[in-house]
Design a protein around this motif. Structure first.
Motif, PDB file in Angstrom:
ATOM      1  N   GLN A  39       0.852  -1.169  -0.130  1.00  0.00           N
ATOM      2  CA  GLN A  39       0.081   0.111   0.030  1.00  0.00           C
ATOM      3  C   GLN A  39       0.823   1.337  -0.179  1.00  0.00           C
ATOM      4  O   GLN A  39       1.854   1.356   0.991  1.00  0.00           O
ATOM      5  CB  GLN A  39      -1.001   0.046   1.283  1.00  0.00           C
ATOM      6  N   ALA A  40       0.705   2.106  -1.127  1.00  0.00           N
ATOM      7  CA  ALA A  40       1.476   3.273  -1.298  1.00  0.00           C
ATOM      8  C   ALA A  40       0.616   4.501  -0.541  1.00  0.00           C
ATOM      9  O   ALA A  40      -0.744   4.318  -0.542  1.00  0.00           O
ATOM     10  CB  ALA A  40       1.951   3.464  -2.753  1.00  0.00           C
ATOM     11  N   PRO A  41       1.061   5.382  -0.452  1.00  0.00           N
ATOM     12  CA  PRO A  41       0.506   6.661   0.367  1.00  0.00           C
ATOM     13  C   PRO A  41      -0.618   7.035  -0.644  1.00  0.00           C
ATOM     14  O   PRO A  41      -0.352   7.313  -1.678  1.00  0.00           O
ATOM     15  CB  PRO A  41       1.528   7.561   0.684  1.00  0.00           C
ATOM     16  N   GLY A  42      -1.770   7.162   0.090  1.00  0.00           N
ATOM     17  CA  GLY A  42      -2.995   7.515  -0.871  1.00  0.00           C
ATOM     18  C   GLY A  42      -3.506   6.606  -1.844  1.00  0.00           C
ATOM     19  O   GLY A  42      -4.674   7.170  -2.644  1.00  0.00           O
ATOM     20  N   LYS A  43      -3.037   5.403  -1.715  1.00  0.00           N
ATOM     21  CA  LYS A  43      -3.622   4.635  -2.623  1.00  0.00           C
ATOM     22  C   LYS A  43      -4.148   3.348  -2.131  1.00  0.00           C
ATOM     23  O   LYS A  43      -3.818   3.177  -0.848  1.00  0.00           O
ATOM     24  CB  LYS A  43      -2.650   3.944  -3.703  1.00  0.00           C
ATOM     25  N   GLU A  44      -4.913   2.389  -2.742  1.00  0.00           N
ATOM     26  CA  GLU A  44      -5.588   1.259  -1.884  1.00  0.00           C
ATOM     27  C   GLU A  44      -4.404   0.100  -2.087  1.00  0.00           C
ATOM     28  O   GLU A  44      -3.470   0.179  -2.614  1.00  0.00           O
ATOM     29  CB  GLU A  44      -6.842   0.660  -2.679  1.00  0.00           C
ATOM     30  N   ARG A  45      -4.710  -0.793  -1.098  1.00  0.00           N
ATOM     31  CA  ARG A  45      -3.952  -1.777  -0.830  1.00  0.00           C
ATOM     32  C   ARG A  45      -3.901  -2.673  -2.323  1.00  0.00           C
ATOM     33  O   ARG A  45      -5.211  -2.790  -2.640  1.00  0.00           O
ATOM     34  CB  ARG A  45      -4.107  -2.752   0.192  1.00  0.00           C
ATOM     35  N   GLU A  46      -2.940  -3.350  -2.628  1.00  0.00           N
ATOM     36  CA  GLU A  46      -2.882  -3.918  -3.887  1.00  0.00           C
ATOM     37  C   GLU A  46      -2.133  -5.235  -3.916  1.00  0.00           C
ATOM     38  O   GLU A  46      -1.260  -5.216  -2.999  1.00  0.00           O
ATOM     39  CB  GLU A  46      -2.266  -3.344  -5.116  1.00  0.00           C
ATOM     40  N   PHE A  47      -2.389  -6.176  -4.754  1.00  0.00           N
ATOM     41  CA  PHE A  47      -1.703  -7.441  -4.446  1.00  0.00           C
ATOM     42  C   PHE A  47      -0.375  -7.595  -5.106  1.00  0.00           C
ATOM     43  O   PHE A  47      -0.308  -6.771  -6.242  1.00  0.00           O
ATOM     44  CB  PHE A  47      -2.790  -8.285  -5.200  1.00  0.00           C
ATOM     45  N   VAL A  48       0.442  -8.225  -4.603  1.00  0.00           N
ATOM     46  CA  VAL A  48       1.843  -8.432  -5.233  1.00  0.00           C
ATOM     47  C   VAL A  48       2.004  -9.855  -5.631  1.00  0.00           C
ATOM     48  O   VAL A  48       2.331 -10.039  -6.839  1.00  0.00           O
ATOM     49  CB  VAL A  48       2.775  -7.825  -4.320  1.00  0.00           C
ATOM     50  N   ALA A  49       2.075 -10.743  -4.746  1.00  0.00           N
ATOM     51  CA  ALA A  49       2.328 -12.025  -4.962  1.00  0.00           C
ATOM     52  C   ALA A  49       1.652 -13.097  -4.188  1.00  0.00           C
ATOM     53  O   ALA A  49       1.287 -12.727  -2.710  1.00  0.00           O
ATOM     54  CB  ALA A  49       3.629 -12.428  -5.065  1.00  0.00           C
ATOM     55  N   ALA A  50       1.375 -14.204  -4.334  1.00  0.00           N
ATOM     56  CA  ALA A  50       0.876 -15.004  -3.562  1.00  0.00           C
ATOM     57  C   ALA A  50       1.545 -16.830  -3.952  1.00  0.00           C
ATOM     58  O   ALA A  50       1.999 -16.949  -5.006  1.00  0.00           O
ATOM     59  CB  ALA A  50      -0.560 -15.380  -3.795  1.00  0.00           C
ATOM     60  N   ILE A  51       1.450 -17.615  -2.986  1.00  0.00           N
ATOM     61  CA  ILE A  51       2.060 -18.993  -3.048  1.00  0.00           C
ATOM     62  C   ILE A  51       1.316 -19.758  -2.371  1.00  0.00           C
ATOM     63  O   ILE A  51       0.812 -19.821  -1.372  1.00  0.00           O
ATOM     64  CB  ILE A  51       3.621 -19.076  -2.559  1.00  0.00           C
ATOM     65  N   SER A  52       1.105 -21.111  -2.938  1.00  0.00           N
ATOM     66  CA  SER A  52       0.368 -22.318  -2.588  1.00  0.00           C
ATOM     67  C   SER A  52       1.071 -22.797  -1.393  1.00  0.00           C
ATOM     68  O   SER A  52       2.270 -22.420  -0.743  1.00  0.00           O
ATOM     69  CB  SER A  52       0.051 -23.236  -3.542  1.00  0.00           C
ATOM     70  N   ARG A  53       0.091 -23.694  -0.547  1.00  0.00           N
ATOM     71  CA  ARG A  53       0.435 -24.247   0.373  1.00  0.00           C
ATOM     72  C   ARG A  53       1.988 -25.094   0.538  1.00  0.00           C
ATOM     73  O   ARG A  53       2.828 -24.661   1.483  1.00  0.00           O
ATOM     74  CB  ARG A  53      -0.419 -25.387   1.098  1.00  0.00           C
ATOM     75  N   THR A  54       2.236 -25.768  -0.484  1.00  0.00           N
ATOM     76  CA  THR A  54       3.439 -26.365  -0.781  1.00  0.00           C
ATOM     77  C   THR A  54       4.328 -25.614  -1.366  1.00  0.00           C
ATOM     78  O   THR A  54       5.603 -26.017  -1.501  1.00  0.00           O
ATOM     79  CB  THR A  54       3.119 -27.610  -1.509  1.00  0.00           C
ATOM     80  N   PRO A  88      11.133   3.340  -8.067  1.00  0.00           N
ATOM     81  CA  PRO A  88      10.245   4.199  -7.370  1.00  0.00           C
ATOM     82  C   PRO A  88       8.957   3.926  -7.226  1.00  0.00           C
ATOM     83  O   PRO A  88       8.558   4.084  -5.838  1.00  0.00           O
ATOM     84  CB  PRO A  88      10.670   5.589  -8.103  1.00  0.00           C
ATOM     85  N   GLU A  89       8.213   3.391  -7.875  1.00  0.00           N
ATOM     86  CA  GLU A  89       6.806   3.070  -7.764  1.00  0.00           C
ATOM     87  C   GLU A  89       6.544   2.006  -7.289  1.00  0.00           C
ATOM     88  O   GLU A  89       5.468   1.560  -6.878  1.00  0.00           O
ATOM     89  CB  GLU A  89       6.187   3.099  -9.303  1.00  0.00           C
ATOM     90  N   ASP A  90       7.706   1.277  -6.751  1.00  0.00           N
ATOM     91  CA  ASP A  90       7.664   0.090  -5.833  1.00  0.00           C
ATOM     92  C   ASP A  90       7.220   0.516  -4.397  1.00  0.00           C
ATOM     93  O   ASP A  90       7.271  -0.114  -3.462  1.00  0.00           O
ATOM     94  CB  ASP A  90       8.893  -0.997  -6.029  1.00  0.00           C
ATOM     95  N   THR A  91       7.643   1.733  -4.244  1.00  0.00           N
ATOM     96  CA  THR A  91       7.742   2.145  -2.853  1.00  0.00           C
ATOM     97  C   THR A  91       6.196   2.232  -2.205  1.00  0.00           C
ATOM     98  O   THR A  91       5.232   2.681  -2.641  1.00  0.00           O
ATOM     99  CB  THR A  91       7.960   3.725  -2.877  1.00  0.00           C
ATOM    100  N   ALA A  92       6.213   1.636  -0.968  1.00  0.00           N
ATOM    101  CA  ALA A  92       4.970   1.186  -0.398  1.00  0.00           C
ATOM    102  C   ALA A  92       5.412   0.408   1.243  1.00  0.00           C
ATOM    103  O   ALA A  92       6.556   0.109   1.304  1.00  0.00           O
ATOM    104  CB  ALA A  92       4.131   0.137  -1.132  1.00  0.00           C
ATOM    105  N   VAL A  93       4.251   0.451   1.884  1.00  0.00           N
ATOM    106  CA  VAL A  93       4.086  -0.508   2.828  1.00  0.00           C
ATOM    107  C   VAL A  93       3.882  -1.875   2.364  1.00  0.00           C
ATOM    108  O   VAL A  93       2.738  -2.135   1.800  1.00  0.00           O
ATOM    109  CB  VAL A  93       3.472  -0.063   4.076  1.00  0.00           C
ATOM    110  N   TYR A  94       4.699  -3.085   2.725  1.00  0.00           N
ATOM    111  CA  TYR A  94       4.495  -4.265   2.163  1.00  0.00           C
ATOM    112  C   TYR A  94       3.995  -4.991   3.532  1.00  0.00           C
ATOM    113  O   TYR A  94       4.486  -5.393   4.534  1.00  0.00           O
ATOM    114  CB  TYR A  94       5.793  -4.816   1.814  1.00  0.00           C
ATOM    115  N   TYR A  95       3.021  -6.036   3.178  1.00  0.00           N
ATOM    116  CA  TYR A  95       2.259  -6.630   4.052  1.00  0.00           C
ATOM    117  C   TYR A  95       2.223  -8.231   3.581  1.00  0.00           C
ATOM    118  O   TYR A  95       1.803  -8.370   2.481  1.00  0.00           O
ATOM    119  CB  TYR A  95       0.853  -6.244   4.181  1.00  0.00           C
ATOM    120  N   CYS A  96       2.437  -9.001   4.625  1.00  0.00           N
ATOM    121  CA  CYS A  96       2.261 -10.347   4.168  1.00  0.00           C
ATOM    122  C   CYS A  96       0.759 -10.929   4.773  1.00  0.00           C
ATOM    123  O   CYS A  96       0.240 -10.323   5.900  1.00  0.00           O
ATOM    124  CB  CYS A  96       3.246 -11.222   4.783  1.00  0.00           C
ATOM    125  N   ALA A  97       0.229 -11.941   4.285  1.00  0.00           N
ATOM    126  CA  ALA A  97      -1.070 -12.417   4.653  1.00  0.00           C
ATOM    127  C   ALA A  97      -1.252 -13.830   4.297  1.00  0.00           C
ATOM    128  O   ALA A  97      -0.276 -14.360   3.678  1.00  0.00           O
ATOM    129  CB  ALA A  97      -2.036 -11.613   3.777  1.00  0.00           C
TER     130      ALA A  97
END
Length: 122
Positions: A39-54, A88-97
């Motif tokens: 999530q970058a300032p002033g923007k909505e949270r956006e998906f980056v990547a996901a990985i399956s259980r294995t 520079p556009e990768d600047t954001a707070v990164y969250y894992c979920a």
């Protein structure tokens, strides 16, 4: 219950690399899908990547495909995000979920970390 703690963020110049880590507590890590969002300032949270259980399946946003790599170590209860050729556009707070489905939809994930700041200077 899963508790998630991200680390590895920081300041890097454009073209550089960072590796984010997300350590999970709890016994169910190997049974959950893991994702990274940002999530970058002033923007909505956006998906980056996901990985399956294995770890056998991965899924990336178009904006990071070919530059970022998601991986996991179930023995260490940790998921990683290797970020190369940062912009520079990768600047954001990164969250894992953590969640039950490998998806780019944030509300499908049940557990979230507090986030780690990534700043890419031009």
């Amino acid at each position: 219950q899963v508790q998630l703690v991200e680390s590895g963020g920081g300041l890097v110049q454009a073209g550089g690399s960072l590796r984010l880590s997300c350590a999970a507590s709890g016994r169910i890590f190997s049974r959950v899908v893991m994702g990274w969002f940002r999530q970058a300032p002033g923007k909505e949270r956006e998906f980056v990547a996901a990985i399956s259980r294995t770890g056998g399946s991965t899924y990336y946003a178009g904006s990071v495909k070919g530059r970022f790599t998601i991986s996991r170590d179930n023995a260490a209860n940790t998921v990683y995000l290797q970020m190369n050729s940062l912009k520079p556009e990768d600047t954001a707070v990164y969250y894992c979920a953590a969640g039950g489905l490998i998806t780019n939809v944030a509300k499908s994930y049940d557990y979230w970390g507090q986030g780690t700041q990534v700043t890419v200077s031009s």
